[in-house]
Design a protein around this motif. Structure first.
Motif, PDB file in Angstrom:
ATOM      1  N   ASP A  42       0.830  -1.210   0.000  1.00  0.00           N
ATOM      2  CA  ASP A  42       0.000   0.000   0.000  1.00  0.00           C
ATOM      3  C   ASP A  42       0.861   1.255   0.000  1.00  0.00           C
ATOM      4  O   ASP A  42       0.627   2.181  -0.786  1.00  0.00           O
ATOM      5  CB  ASP A  42      -0.931   0.023   1.216  1.00  0.00           C
ATOM      6  CG  ASP A  42      -2.128  -0.905   1.088  1.00  0.00           C
ATOM      7  OD1 ASP A  42      -2.298  -1.549   0.029  1.00  0.00           O
ATOM      8  OD2 ASP A  42      -2.901  -0.984   2.065  1.00  0.00           O
ATOM      9  N   ARG A 104      -8.576   2.685  -3.484  1.00  0.00           N
ATOM     10  CA  ARG A 104      -9.000   2.376  -2.113  1.00  0.00           C
ATOM     11  C   ARG A 104      -8.327   3.314  -1.122  1.00  0.00           C
ATOM     12  O   ARG A 104      -8.968   3.875  -0.223  1.00  0.00           O
ATOM     13  CB  ARG A 104      -8.666   0.916  -1.772  1.00  0.00           C
ATOM     14  CG  ARG A 104      -8.950   0.548  -0.309  1.00  0.00           C
ATOM     15  CD  ARG A 104      -8.645  -0.916   0.005  1.00  0.00           C
ATOM     16  NE  ARG A 104      -7.352  -1.397  -0.400  1.00  0.00           N
ATOM     17  CZ  ARG A 104      -6.213  -1.222   0.293  1.00  0.00           C
ATOM     18  NH1 ARG A 104      -6.234  -0.545   1.427  1.00  0.00           N
ATOM     19  NH2 ARG A 104      -5.083  -1.715  -0.138  1.00  0.00           N
ATOM     20  N   LEU A 105      -7.043   3.534  -1.293  1.00  0.00           N
ATOM     21  CA  LEU A 105      -6.303   4.405  -0.381  1.00  0.00           C
ATOM     22  C   LEU A 105      -6.715   5.871  -0.524  1.00  0.00           C
ATOM     23  O   LEU A 105      -6.801   6.597   0.468  1.00  0.00           O
ATOM     24  CB  LEU A 105      -4.800   4.248  -0.603  1.00  0.00           C
ATOM     25  CG  LEU A 105      -4.231   2.877  -0.248  1.00  0.00           C
ATOM     26  CD1 LEU A 105      -2.779   2.780  -0.681  1.00  0.00           C
ATOM     27  CD2 LEU A 105      -4.367   2.603   1.236  1.00  0.00           C
ATOM     28  N   ASN A 106      -6.968   6.303  -1.746  1.00  0.00           N
ATOM     29  CA  ASN A 106      -7.364   7.698  -1.960  1.00  0.00           C
ATOM     30  C   ASN A 106      -8.705   8.025  -1.309  1.00  0.00           C
ATOM     31  O   ASN A 106      -8.954   9.170  -0.936  1.00  0.00           O
ATOM     32  CB  ASN A 106      -7.399   8.040  -3.448  1.00  0.00           C
ATOM     33  CG  ASN A 106      -6.016   8.356  -3.981  1.00  0.00           C
ATOM     34  OD1 ASN A 106      -5.140   8.802  -3.244  1.00  0.00           O
ATOM     35  ND2 ASN A 106      -5.815   8.116  -5.262  1.00  0.00           N
ATOM     36  N   LYS A 107      -9.545   7.029  -1.136  1.00  0.00           N
ATOM     37  CA  LYS A 107     -10.834   7.259  -0.470  1.00  0.00           C
ATOM     38  C   LYS A 107     -10.652   7.567   1.016  1.00  0.00           C
ATOM     39  O   LYS A 107     -11.527   8.156   1.636  1.00  0.00           O
ATOM     40  CB  LYS A 107     -11.748   6.037  -0.631  1.00  0.00           C
ATOM     41  CG  LYS A 107     -12.282   5.875  -2.033  1.00  0.00           C
ATOM     42  CD  LYS A 107     -13.137   4.637  -2.151  1.00  0.00           C
ATOM     43  CE  LYS A 107     -13.565   4.428  -3.588  1.00  0.00           C
ATOM     44  NZ  LYS A 107     -14.294   3.164  -3.768  1.00  0.00           N
ATOM     45  N   THR A 108      -9.534   7.150   1.584  1.00  0.00           N
ATOM     46  CA  THR A 108      -9.291   7.369   3.017  1.00  0.00           C
ATOM     47  C   THR A 108      -8.164   8.379   3.253  1.00  0.00           C
ATOM     48  O   THR A 108      -7.697   8.519   4.383  1.00  0.00           O
ATOM     49  CB  THR A 108      -8.921   6.042   3.703  1.00  0.00           C
ATOM     50  OG1 THR A 108      -7.704   5.548   3.131  1.00  0.00           O
ATOM     51  CG2 THR A 108     -10.022   5.010   3.547  1.00  0.00           C
ATOM     52  N   LYS A 109      -7.741   9.074   2.209  1.00  0.00           N
ATOM     53  CA  LYS A 109      -6.583   9.964   2.280  1.00  0.00           C
ATOM     54  C   LYS A 109      -6.801  11.125   3.244  1.00  0.00           C
ATOM     55  O   LYS A 109      -7.853  11.741   3.267  1.00  0.00           O
ATOM     56  CB  LYS A 109      -6.277  10.505   0.888  1.00  0.00           C
ATOM     57  CG  LYS A 109      -5.107  11.462   0.840  1.00  0.00           C
ATOM     58  CD  LYS A 109      -4.624  11.725  -0.560  1.00  0.00           C
ATOM     59  CE  LYS A 109      -5.548  12.571  -1.361  1.00  0.00           C
ATOM     60  NZ  LYS A 109      -4.970  12.972  -2.647  1.00  0.00           N
ATOM     61  N   GLU A 110      -5.775  11.395   4.050  1.00  0.00           N
ATOM     62  CA  GLU A 110      -5.730  12.560   4.925  1.00  0.00           C
ATOM     63  C   GLU A 110      -4.434  13.288   4.628  1.00  0.00           C
ATOM     64  O   GLU A 110      -3.363  12.715   4.749  1.00  0.00           O
ATOM     65  CB  GLU A 110      -5.683  12.142   6.396  1.00  0.00           C
ATOM     66  CG  GLU A 110      -6.982  11.792   7.007  1.00  0.00           C
ATOM     67  CD  GLU A 110      -6.815  11.526   8.503  1.00  0.00           C
ATOM     68  OE1 GLU A 110      -6.173  12.346   9.198  1.00  0.00           O
ATOM     69  OE2 GLU A 110      -7.309  10.498   8.940  1.00  0.00           O
TER      70      GLU A 110
END
Length: 140
Positions: A42, A104-110
């Protein structure tokens, strides 16, 4: 950037190319030497995806190291770092971009421009408390 990291965080970057930096905050018993393969994948995918040049290439080499191995030397450009020890760096090659992982990761990006020192101190205190509680349970 260096003033915001924790000693057990892991720093990721596309080797030899301009790219965003990804910092993975190791939690619990994970360390530089035992990060699960899924987490490594990831982190490498997100760094590759955020490199203008690296995103377009296959077989991109990613460098990663413990945050406390990073060193800023006089004369370095903004964002440029080197390492205290080359023995504490590892490389992994990313064959190609995996859009499923990146999406998937971009949906949870901070995105954070820096960590508030109060947040950093809170995290340090919480980790100390957790280690103390673990030790007390283990000794009993």
């Amino acid at each position: 950037m260096l003033k915001y990291g924790y000693e057990n965080d892991i720093w990721f970057h596309v080797d030899g190319l301009s790219s965003a930096t990804s910092i993975y905050a190791c939690k619990g018993s994970w360390t530089f030497d035992n990060i699960p393969q899924a987490v490594l994948t990831d982190c490498c995918q997100i760094v590759k995806a955020n490199s203008i040049e690296g995103n377009k290439k296959n077989n991109v080499k990613i460098v990663y190291t413990p945050f406390n191995n990073l060193k800023k030397e006089q004369g370095h450009d903004v964002g440029q770092v080197t390492f205290h020890s080359t023995k504490m760096i590892k490389f992994i090659t990313v064959d190609r971009r995996n859009n499923e992982i990146v999406n998937r990761l971009n949906k949870t990006k901070e995105e954070k421009q820096g960590i508030d020192f109060e947040d950093k101190n809170s995290r340090i205190q919480a980790e100390k408390k957790q280690r103390k509680e673990f030790f007390e349970k283990t000794v009993k």
